[in-house]
Structure formats: structure tokens, C-alpha cells
Design a protein around this motif. Structure first.
Motif: not given
Length: 730
Positions: A135, A114, A64, A43-45, A96, A62, A116, A93
Motif C-alpha cells: 500500500c 486504499v 484489507y 494493493c490499489t489506491v 495499514i 483503508v 489490499a 486495515s
């Protein structure tokens, strides 16, 4: 090398949830590898440091995504790589997005993305919950302004007990599939499908889930204490904003309140638009910042509507907080459809059309957990004309997919078993007008359309959308909310179900959280509204029709021995294709010998059944059959009978008198009556025509007697040529 690597192990529901950071994707603002069992999600932001000029909304995205290698698979298709998001990826998505979006500061306009990515799937722990937690942790560590962390959990209900994060195998036994997310203080999001459970059981599941993910929130906080980046500075409030806000209220509050007394949607929108236009024109003449004024006008609009409801209990369209808009339900509105319904509730209208298909119409889904077939599809469409707008027409967006799945979850628990109603079902909901609760109108319309098509639902299903206005001085729960009430309110709480219980519950909160007392009030009020709507629907149709539409296929189910399936199919499918082409039917054959025959006429169905029965039936000695001559030879004729069975009528059994040539009696294509005499040492069928009356099909063995033997030859007499040939052929 990995100096900033940190790891947190969190005991959770009998397993260990692991959160790692500082090793992978180190250039992202926040990156967490979340693991439960052998399911792993990265999970990245990343957030933009600046705001685009003139931007008046929060651009949160977001994504996914599931990688095929996570389950040891290679993607299907020609290109052999992951393509556009699947429906499942789109739904996760949204799952989240919904709980994290309300937790960004008001007025924050920096773009945030975001992502994932599912890297491993153990086929036991669903990656959606792992992704939601990961996330949340990545956002908490990133330094981006975020009032989290958020926890999430899946709740099952098996044998009267709640189960935390049930495995994929356990979910098949569960009467509930509920995902809940929230903060330490309260719940932010609920998504569920239930088997007609009570409001008490549903609320208990939400409370169970909220309590169960508290250790996860505590673990994320502990990880953030050692691994979080410096928080971004929040923009200080501009003193000029307060003055501008006061000036806007002075110019437009009274006019805005007057515009919101108009009950008809389009007229009200026009009046509100004119108020905004007039205020902006005045501000522009005064040299004010009109870009900032647009956002402040939205705040004024919300303030006017919310205060009016709390002060008077009267809503935009004149209703009190519990009254449902007028309902008109109609069925059979499309003459050629298998089932159709038009459901109108106030200024929201759904045209729902049901189509019955066969096994060949099932949707094949290639998921990480394996390929499976879906026999119920519900597609929701929201064309721009439904809200008096122009817009893009194309493939469904996230909202359409999400609303369609919500309605699918509401209807799915009451569908009949496949053995009772062996059809593939597709329902299309066209939203022809919209002023709030179009997804719940889809639930009602789908239930009506399926019953109109003859689908025996366990019970009719209705849905209602609940809203919330919550201020420090009190709150109001609103039944059957309008579009403006959804947009300007604090909660969108959708409840669908039958008179026996809830089948689906979806909740999104736009504030930091709500209490369980508010949820309890909303559920009780929703039940009252749902029962009222079911009563209005019953005026159109109260149960499934006993007669299906003339255009609908009739499916007949028969069974054959499993060792006969190959014969029915034929080499390369030749036999079954021939049956389908000649009878005009659709035929599905299953491995256990179940055969489903679909046709629009009983004659076509019977013709296909007769062909199949003939193929699998075994010839009986002494029984007379009707057959067709498929080949002639010097020694006799081959006759096809029982569908695909061939037997030989020896030239000596063609007629009671001596026959010189086979073609003197029969030719290819002749339809004849034959009697089974027995089988030779190779299992071939021996037939006779001479002992059967070809006109009546009667057995005349007693009349013609046994075939007279040839007279004995004198010593040295040469055997006739044909007799020598007959002996060779025998």
C-alpha cells in the motif's frame, strides 16, 4: 500490451520482496502486486479529483481483505462467499491506516481509498506486512500527495536475539510480536505483544525494525523513479486564509485560553463551545468564510493548549506532565458475575466483567492459516453516553475492535496455562465514562476482574497512555493523557505491563516521525506511571481469589484410556448426552483421553465422574458391584453395572434355591448386588446374585457353598424340559 510494466526485487531478511506494477488493476491511480515468498497481496489506491463542498476532514478509507482461495479454501457458511470483514481483517486495515494517515498534506481533503487484497498465502509469511509495504508503494506511485514512502517490518525475539519477519512457526517460539512502521527519518507506528520484556528490549526491537525496513523504502523509491505518475498539484495557500487566521486569533485567543483553564471536562467543553460560537457569529456578521473559519478555530485551539503546556508545564486539568489522575479501583461490584471490577481514573471509567466458561464456549476462528479455537476473548464497548453524546448503537466499529485487541495483547502474556486453569475466559469492558485512555483503563479493569474471578494471573497488569507536544523550541512528554491532549497532541503512546516488564506497546504518531530519544523518555516515564497505577490497583486486590464465585463452574479434569473414548461418547453421542442431562454438567472430551467436567456443585461433578469411571472400568472376577436389572428372560436377568456394562445372571445364580421363573426373584428396574464369576468364550460377563447378601452386599459364597449338581438320571430317563432349555441357553 503491458508497456508500463515494472518490477523491483528487493533482498530482505534472507528472502526477496517483489513489487510489480503496470500489469494488474491498471485503471487505479496506483496498483502494486507485493510478494514475499508465495504470499501475494494486490494493493490499489484511488483518489477523488475534487473535494466535496463543506468537507472539513480528510476522508481516508483503508480496506484489507482476505480471499479464501488464497489458501486453497472455500468459505464456510450457507452463502459460500466472503462476507463482512473479520476481526483480523479489521485489525490489519487499522495497521495499514495508522502509519500512512499522517503523511498526507495538511489541508488535503480529497477522498482516498486504499484496498489490499490477499491473493495468495504461503502459510509462512504473514500478509499484513506485505500489505503495508504494498500500500505504501501504491500510494507513492499514484501521484496523490503523499510524503512517503513508508516501510514496515515484524520483529520477533527468540533466544535473546531479534528476528526479522519471523514465520508463523517462529512466532510461536518468540517472546515478542512487534510490528513497526515508519519513514526513513523515524517511526510512525508500533503495535506489539510481549512476554514481560524490559523497556530496553522493546526499544531495541523498534530500532532493529526501523533499520531493517530501510532497504524496502529505498526499493520503493527506486520503483517510483521509473513508474510513478505525475504528482497532483497541491492547492496554493489562499492569502485570505492568513488574514482570517489572524482575525480569529484576535477574537478568540484570550477567551480560548481562559476556557482551557477549566479543569472539569464537560464544563470546559461548554466554555470552549461558547467561545467558538461567539467567534463564528462575529465573523458571519463581518461576511467572512465561516466554513474555513471552523478549521482555523481548531488550529487556534491546538495552539493555545500546546503552548500553555510548553510554557508552563501545567496541563488542561492542572496536573504537571508526570502526574497520573486520581484512581479508584473496586472489585466484586456485580453480585452474580464470576468476576467484576470498576476502574476509575479521573473522568475515565471502565466496568469490566469476567465470565468463566468451558471448552464448549471457545470461539472457533476460521482463518486463512486454518481453523483454530480461542479460549480468551476481550470485548470493548464504547457507548455514546460515556462522552455525553447520542449516537448509533450496533455492532462494534473499528475503534472498538482495535482497543479491545490492544487490551487483549496486554493481558494475554500473563494468563495461566490451560492445564493450570482450564477455563474459557471472556471479559467485557463497558466504558461508562471517557476522557482519554479508556483502552488502558480496560487493561487495568480486566486484570482486576480476572483476579476477582479467581484466574491466577502471573502478575497484575496496568496500562498508561502517554502523549507528546513537540515544537521546534522543545517537547513535553505527558503521562496519562486526557482526550483533548490526545486529540491536540502529536503522539498516542500506550504502554501496558507488569512490575516485571512490558506486555504490550502501541504507538501512533501524528507528525512525520519522532526520535528514539523521545521514545526512550516516554518509556521511562510510562514505567513510573505504570508502577504507581499497580500500587493503586493492589489496594482493591493484589492476587487471584482462592475461592471462585458460587455461580462460576468448577472444572475437574480426569483422564481415561484413549481406546475407551468411544464408549464414553456412545453411538451418536448417546451416552455422553445422557450423562450431561442426568447430572447437569458440561463435559468436554479431548482426543488424548482428557475429560473436563464443569458443574456448579461438587455432587454433580462426582456423579458425572462416577458414571464415566464406571464406563471405562473393567469388571474384575470376584468383585461385587451394584447394578440395575435392565431386562429379564426365561433363562435369567441382564444387569447393568459399571455405568454401561451389562452381564447375565443365569436363572441358576439368582438364588440358592431352585427358581421357577426369573421374575419370581427380580424385575426390570430392580437394584441388585452382583458378583463377577468370570467371562464366557465370547467375553460376556457372568454374574451371580445368590452368593451376595442383597441387604449388606457381603460375599456369602462360603455360607451357601457351590451350586449342588443335579442328581444323575436313571438310564432312559427323559431330560426335564427346563433342563433341556438351560443347556441350550448355556
Amino acid at each position: 500490451m503491458f508497456d508500463n510494466y515494472f518490477r523491483k526485487d528487493i533482498p530482505w531478511g534472507g528472502q526477496v520482496l517483489t513489487l510489480e506494477t503496470g500489469k494488474i488493476a491498471r485503471q487505479a491511480d496506483g496498483a502494486v502486486m507485493a510478494r514475499l515468498g508465495d504470499t501475494i497481496v494486490l494493493c490499489t489506491v484511488v483518489g477523488s479529483r475534487s473535494v466535496k463542498p463543506g468537507q472539513d476532514f480528510f476522508p481516508l478509507t483503508v480496506n484489507y481483505q482476505e480471499k479464501a482461495f488464497a489458501a486453497g479454501k472455500i468459505p464456510g457458511g450457507f452463502f459460500k462467499r466472503e462476507g463482512r470483514p473479520s476481526e483480523a481483517e479489521t485489525l490489519v486495515s487499522r495497521l495499514i491506516d495508522r502509519p500512512i494517515r499522517p503523511l498526507f498534506p495538511e489541508g488535503f481533503r480529497n477522498e482516498v481509498q486504499v484496498i489490499a487484497t490477499v491473493l495468495s498465502h504461503d502459510l509462512e509469511n504473514d500478509p499484513d506486512i506485505v500489505a503495508m509495504v504494498g500500500c505504501s508503494a501504491a500510494l507513492t506511485l499514484s501521484g496523490i500527495p503523499f510524503f512517503g514512502p513508508v516501510g514496515a517490518a515484524r520483529v520477533g525475539y527468540i533466544d535473546g536475539a531479534y528476528v526479522l519477519n519471523p514465520t508463523l512457526a517462529q512466532r510461536k517460539l518468540s517472546k515478542l510480536d512487534l510490528v513497526v512502521a515508519g519513514t526513513a527519518e523515524g517511526v510512525l507506528m508500533v503495535e506489539s505483544e510481549a512476554s514481560e520484556l524490559s523497556e530496553e528490549v522493546m526499544l531495541g526491537a523498534v530500532e532493529f525494525g526501523h533499520k531493517s525496513f530501510q532497504p524496502v523504502i529505498e526499493g520503493i523509491i527506486a520503483l517510483a523513479e521509473v513508474a510513478a505518475k505525475e504528482p497532483w498539484p497541491l492547492a496554493e495557500e489562499d492569502p485570505a486564509q492568513a488574514a482570517l487566521k489572524a482575525r480569529i486569533a484576535e477574537l478568540g485567543r484570550a477567551q480560548m485560553a481562559e476556557a482551557y483553564r477549566i479543569t472539569e471536562k464537560l464544563a470546559r467543553q461548554k466554555a470552549v463551545g461558547e467561545v467558538k460560537k461567539a467567534v463564528l457569529a462575529t465573523l458571519e456578521a463581518e461576511g467572512a468564510d465561516t466554513a474555513a473559519a471552523k478549521g482555523l478555530l481548531k488550529e487556534l485551539e491546538a495552539e493555545v493548549v500546546r503552548n500553555a503546556i510548553l510554557d508552563t508545564g501545567i496541563r488542561i486539568d492542572g496536573r504537571d506532565t508526570k502526574t497520573v489522575r486520581p484512581i479508584v479501583a473496586e472489585v466484586g461490584v456485580l453480585p452474580r458475575a464470576h468476576g467484576s471490577a470498576l476502574f476509575t481514573r479521573g473522568e475515565t471509567q471502565a466496568l469490566c466483567v469476567a465470565t468463566l466458561g468451558t471448552g464448549q464456549d471457545e470461539q472457533i476462528v476460521d482463518a486463512l492459516t486454518g481453523e483454530y479455537r480461542e479460549d480468551f476473548m476481550l470485548h470493548y464497548n464504547f457507548p455514546p453516553y460515556s462522552v455525553n453524546e447520542t449516537g448509533r448503537m450496533g455492532s462494534p466499529g473499528r475503534r472498538e475492535i482495535g482497543h479491545g485487541k490492544l487490551a487483549w495483547r496486554a493481558i494475554h502474556p500473563v494468563l495461566p496455562e490451560k492445564e493450570k486453569f482450564p477455563y474459557t475466559l471472556r471479559v467485557v469492558s463497558e466504558i461508562t465514562e471517557s476522557n482519554g485512555s479508556s483502552s488502558m483503563a480496560t487493561v487495568c479493569g480486566t486484570s482486576l476482574a480476572l483476579m476477582d474471578a479467581g484466574c491466577p494471573l502471573a502478575r497484575p497488569v496496568a496500562g498508561i497512555a502517554m502523549g507528546l507536544i513537540k515544537e521546534e523550541r522543545g517537547f513535553a512528554v505527558l503521562s496519562d493523557i486526557l482526550g483533548d491532549e490526545d486529540h491536540l497532541g502529536d503522539m498516542d503512546f500506550k504502554v501496558a505491563g507488569t512490575e516485571a516488564g512490558v506486555t504490550s506497546l502501541q504507538m501512533d504518531i501524528k507528525i512525520t516521525s519522532i526520535t528514539f530519544d523521545i521514545m526512550r523518555t516516554a518509556l521511562a516515564q510510562a514505567r513510573e506511571g505504570r508502577l504507581h497505577i499497580l500500587g493503586e490497583m493492589a489496594k482493591a486486590i493484589s492476587g487471584a481469589r482462592t475461592e471462585m464465585a458460587a455461580t462460576a463452574p468448577r472444572i475437574t479434569v480426569i483422564t481415561v484410556p484413549k481406546d475407551k473414548i468411544r464408549e464414553v461418547i456412545g453411538t451418536g453421542g448417546k451416552v455422553i448426552r445422557e450423562i450431561v442431562e442426568q447430572t447437569g454438567t458440561k463435559i468436554d472430551i479431548e482426543d488424548d483421553g482428557t475429560i473436563k467436567i464443569a458443574a456448579t456443585s461438587t455432587e454433580a461433578t462426582q456423579a458425572a465422574i462416577d458414571r464415566i469411571r464406571g464406563i471405562v472400568a473393567e469388571p474384575e472376577v470376584g468383585v461385587i458391584y451394584t447394578g440395575k436389572v435392565v431386562k429379564t428372560a426365561e433363562f435369567g436377568a441382564f444387569v447393568n453395572f459399571l455405568g454401561a456394562r451389562d452381564g447375565l445372571v443365569h436363572i441358576s445364580e439368582l438364588a440358592n434355591d431352585r427358581v421357577a421363573k426369573t421374575t419370581d426373584v427380580v424385575k426390570e428396574g430392580d437394584v441388585v448386588k452382583v458378583k463377577v464369576l468370570g467371562f464366557d468364550d465370547r467375553g460376556k460377563v457372568k454374574l451371580s446374585m445368590r452368593v451376595v447378601d442383597q441387604a449388606t452386599g457381603a460375599d456369602i459364597t462360603d455360607q451357601v457353598g457351590e451350586r449342588r449338581p443335579r442328581p444323575p438320571r436313571e438310564e432312559g430317563e427323559e431330560r426335564p424340559r427346563r433342563e433341556r432349555r438351560d443347556r441350550r441357553e448355556d
